[in-house]
Design a protein around this motif. Sequence first.
Motif, PDB file in Angstrom:
ATOM      1  N   ILE A 267      12.638  87.376  12.145  1.00  0.00           N
ATOM      2  CA  ILE A 267      11.485  86.527  12.439  1.00  0.00           C
ATOM      3  C   ILE A 267      11.893  85.189  13.059  1.00  0.00           C
ATOM      4  CG2 ILE A 267      10.076  87.560  10.611  1.00  0.00           C
ATOM      5  CD1 ILE A 267      10.779  85.225   8.836  1.00  0.00           C
ATOM      6  N   LEU A 268      13.230  85.006  13.276  1.00  0.00           N
ATOM      7  CA  LEU A 268      13.713  83.754  13.860  1.00  0.00           C
ATOM      8  C   LEU A 268      14.150  83.998  15.299  1.00  0.00           C
ATOM      9  CD1 LEU A 268      15.925  82.441  10.904  1.00  0.00           C
ATOM     10  CD2 LEU A 268      13.596  81.700  11.496  1.00  0.00           C
ATOM     11  N   ASP A 269      13.883  82.981  16.130  1.00  0.00           N
ATOM     12  CA  ASP A 269      14.386  83.095  17.499  1.00  0.00           C
ATOM     13  C   ASP A 269      15.867  82.729  17.506  1.00  0.00           C
ATOM     14  OD1 ASP A 269      14.561  80.333  17.332  1.00  0.00           O
ATOM     15  OD2 ASP A 269      12.608  80.021  18.310  1.00  0.00           O
ATOM     16  N   LYS A 270      16.504  82.805  18.665  1.00  0.00           N
ATOM     17  CA  LYS A 270      17.948  82.643  18.757  1.00  0.00           C
ATOM     18  C   LYS A 270      18.403  81.261  18.315  1.00  0.00           C
ATOM     19  CE  LYS A 270      21.819  83.312  21.893  1.00  0.00           C
ATOM     20  NZ  LYS A 270      22.240  83.673  23.275  1.00  0.00           N
ATOM     21  N   SER A 271      17.691  80.222  18.730  1.00  0.00           N
ATOM     22  CA  SER A 271      18.102  78.860  18.369  1.00  0.00           C
ATOM     23  C   SER A 271      17.997  78.641  16.856  1.00  0.00           C
ATOM     24  CB  SER A 271      17.250  77.838  19.116  1.00  0.00           C
ATOM     25  OG  SER A 271      15.875  77.997  18.774  1.00  0.00           O
ATOM     26  N   LYS A 272      16.923  79.187  16.246  1.00  0.00           N
ATOM     27  CA  LYS A 272      16.749  79.029  14.802  1.00  0.00           C
ATOM     28  C   LYS A 272      17.735  79.905  14.017  1.00  0.00           C
ATOM     29  CE  LYS A 272      11.940  77.571  14.851  1.00  0.00           C
ATOM     30  NZ  LYS A 272      10.563  77.857  14.412  1.00  0.00           N
ATOM     31  N   MET A 273      18.105  81.048  14.645  1.00  0.00           N
ATOM     32  CA  MET A 273      19.110  81.899  13.993  1.00  0.00           C
ATOM     33  C   MET A 273      20.441  81.175  13.868  1.00  0.00           C
ATOM     34  SD  MET A 273      18.280  85.631  15.696  1.00  0.00           S
ATOM     35  CE  MET A 273      19.763  86.345  15.026  1.00  0.00           C
ATOM     36  N   GLU A 274      20.823  80.455  14.916  1.00  0.00           N
ATOM     37  CA  GLU A 274      22.083  79.708  14.874  1.00  0.00           C
ATOM     38  C   GLU A 274      22.021  78.594  13.815  1.00  0.00           C
ATOM     39  OE1 GLU A 274      22.749  78.313  18.797  1.00  0.00           O
ATOM     40  OE2 GLU A 274      23.327  80.284  19.596  1.00  0.00           O
ATOM     41  N   SER A 275      20.845  77.941  13.758  1.00  0.00           N
ATOM     42  CA  SER A 275      20.662  76.881  12.737  1.00  0.00           C
ATOM     43  C   SER A 275      20.714  77.459  11.328  1.00  0.00           C
ATOM     44  CB  SER A 275      19.327  76.174  12.976  1.00  0.00           C
ATOM     45  OG  SER A 275      19.092  75.228  11.956  1.00  0.00           O
ATOM     46  N   ALA A 276      20.082  78.647  11.155  1.00  0.00           N
ATOM     47  CA  ALA A 276      20.090  79.291   9.837  1.00  0.00           C
ATOM     48  C   ALA A 276      21.502  79.691   9.444  1.00  0.00           C
ATOM     49  CB  ALA A 276      19.165  80.507   9.834  1.00  0.00           C
ATOM     50  N   ALA A 277      22.248  80.222  10.407  1.00  0.00           N
ATOM     51  CA  ALA A 277      23.634  80.616  10.123  1.00  0.00           C
ATOM     52  C   ALA A 277      24.470  79.397   9.735  1.00  0.00           C
ATOM     53  CB  ALA A 277      24.229  81.314  11.338  1.00  0.00           C
ATOM     54  N   ASP A 278      24.249  78.271  10.451  1.00  0.00           N
ATOM     55  CA  ASP A 278      24.994  77.047  10.101  1.00  0.00           C
ATOM     56  C   ASP A 278      24.658  76.577   8.694  1.00  0.00           C
ATOM     57  OD1 ASP A 278      26.207  77.010  12.562  1.00  0.00           O
ATOM     58  OD2 ASP A 278      24.747  75.637  13.485  1.00  0.00           O
ATOM     59  N   LYS A 279      23.390  76.659   8.330  1.00  0.00           N
ATOM     60  CA  LYS A 279      22.992  76.225   6.987  1.00  0.00           C
ATOM     61  C   LYS A 279      23.547  77.160   5.908  1.00  0.00           C
ATOM     62  CE  LYS A 279      18.865  73.708   8.360  1.00  0.00           C
ATOM     63  NZ  LYS A 279      17.391  73.617   8.271  1.00  0.00           N
ATOM     64  N   ILE A 280      23.592  78.445   6.225  1.00  0.00           N
ATOM     65  CA  ILE A 280      24.197  79.396   5.263  1.00  0.00           C
ATOM     66  C   ILE A 280      25.664  79.056   5.052  1.00  0.00           C
ATOM     67  CG2 ILE A 280      24.920  81.805   4.957  1.00  0.00           C
ATOM     68  CD1 ILE A 280      22.289  82.638   6.285  1.00  0.00           C
ATOM     69  N   ILE A 281      26.373  78.794   6.145  1.00  0.00           N
ATOM     70  CA  ILE A 281      27.792  78.439   6.043  1.00  0.00           C
ATOM     71  C   ILE A 281      27.959  77.149   5.248  1.00  0.00           C
ATOM     72  CG2 ILE A 281      29.809  77.704   7.378  1.00  0.00           C
ATOM     73  CD1 ILE A 281      28.826  79.627   9.607  1.00  0.00           C
ATOM     74  N   TRP A 282      27.055  76.152   5.533  1.00  0.00           N
ATOM     75  CA  TRP A 282      27.148  74.864   4.823  1.00  0.00           C
ATOM     76  C   TRP A 282      26.949  75.043   3.313  1.00  0.00           C
ATOM     77  CZ3 TRP A 282      23.832  71.898   1.857  1.00  0.00           C
ATOM     78  CH2 TRP A 282      24.249  70.584   1.590  1.00  0.00           C
ATOM     79  N   HIS A 283      25.942  75.840   2.942  1.00  0.00           N
ATOM     80  CA  HIS A 283      25.674  76.091   1.530  1.00  0.00           C
ATOM     81  C   HIS A 283      26.818  76.864   0.870  1.00  0.00           C
ATOM     82  CE1 HIS A 283      21.725  74.403   0.948  1.00  0.00           C
ATOM     83  NE2 HIS A 283      21.236  75.030   2.024  1.00  0.00           N
ATOM     84  N   VAL A 284      27.385  77.829   1.588  1.00  0.00           N
ATOM     85  CA  VAL A 284      28.510  78.591   1.040  1.00  0.00           C
ATOM     86  C   VAL A 284      29.717  77.672   0.827  1.00  0.00           C
ATOM     87  CG1 VAL A 284      30.194  80.408   1.533  1.00  0.00           C
ATOM     88  CG2 VAL A 284      27.759  80.814   1.967  1.00  0.00           C
TER      89      VAL A 284
END
Length: 454
Positions: A267-284
């Motif tokens: 449900i996320l576009d490409k730009s938001k997917m990259e942001s989501a991935a960055d936030k997942i990495i940050w939280h991990v």
Amino acid sequence: MSIKVKIYLSYVGIILFIFIVFVILFYAWFEKNLIDQMKEDNLRFARLIEFVVTSQNKNTVNLKPFESYFESLESKILQDYIVIVSRDGAIEYSNKELDVEARVKIMKLFDENKDAQYGFEIGSIREKPCLFTIYGGKSKSVFVIIITDLARVLNFERRFFLLILQTAGLSCLFAATIAIFISRRMIGGLLRLKEAIEQASQMRFNKKVEVTSKDEIGLIATEFNRLIEKIDEYNQAQIRFLQNISHELKTPLTSVRGYAEMLEEGILDKSKMESAADKIIWHVDRLKSLINQIIDLTKIESIENYFNFEKSVLEEVIFEAILENEGYLLSKTVDIEFAPQTRTYVLCDKHRLKEAFSNIISNCIKYANNKVTIEIKSEKDEFEVTIEDDGEGFLQGEIDKIFERFYKGKRGESGLGLSIAKAIFDKHGFMIEAENKISKGARFKIKGKIYKEQ
């Protein structure tokens, strides 16, 4: 066997032992001294009789004055027979009629002791124990033989012995009464201590021992109450720790799960997917850092040989801690003032001590406006490190909490940095305290012993 019974038996046993030893020793001493006293009295009385007899005309011995004198003393002495024997062995006087057995005994005693000045012998007449005393003096003109009935003496001794036994019985009863009183006080305190231990074993730490005595049981009860307080504090701290860690872990995990579900559903576009991935990495990464800190703190507090102590220069350790925070300093545009003029030696685990100072310095950098100042002072065998910033300082009521696990200040992250620092300092035997400066800012003081070669 209960302690109460042991106390009773020990008290009564001690009293009985003392009295038995006393009675045996006293009985032997009393009998010996009584007989010795009788011997001395008999000798004095024999000398008196000899004087009365020898002072008369030897050709006509008149014993009437002696008999009247003796009769006046008879009620005051223990002697049974008083016999006067001449030098040739003839019995010249006896206050009582002598039977054959008495005469044979007297003649035998005379024959055995006629060459001595005086002599004593213990025997019997008609199965009665007697003390035989023969006195001839230096002249040996006449011999005075005194036969004392020991039965009356032994009877007196037995009565005295029974009196001692009665006294011993009363003393044992008195000792048992005291033992009951003392044991009740002792056992009462121990039973209350037992109840409190049972409550503590069931993880109930609200039971304190009420003991007012100042003896060892009272001291144990006081220390037990302190222990219960410490255990209760530790238990509450562990509960808070579990609550805090569950919260700290739940929040980033929830975020990671939310981003992962959105990525999975597309449900996320490409730009938001990259942001989501960055936030997942940050939280991990944050989770990883948090878990590493928890593991580190657990090892510091629980593993006995986790530290490797060696002689190090304290100034060098602090320099290395400053270098670890160099990038943070540049990003915050904060300066550090540290210009030591001494070399202070300490016994430490250099890596762990550097970590502790690094956490304190990092905390000061976070809240500083422009500057962090570090000073080292030495006095006699102790050092004091002062680390302070020019920020807003601690809030009211915050100083007592800053070293608690997961306590976060205004801009805190995990709330473990200062807890880890304090745990490391504690393991080194150093003391850390925090305070607000009189002017603006917060101050940390670390105190400890300087290492000196033995």
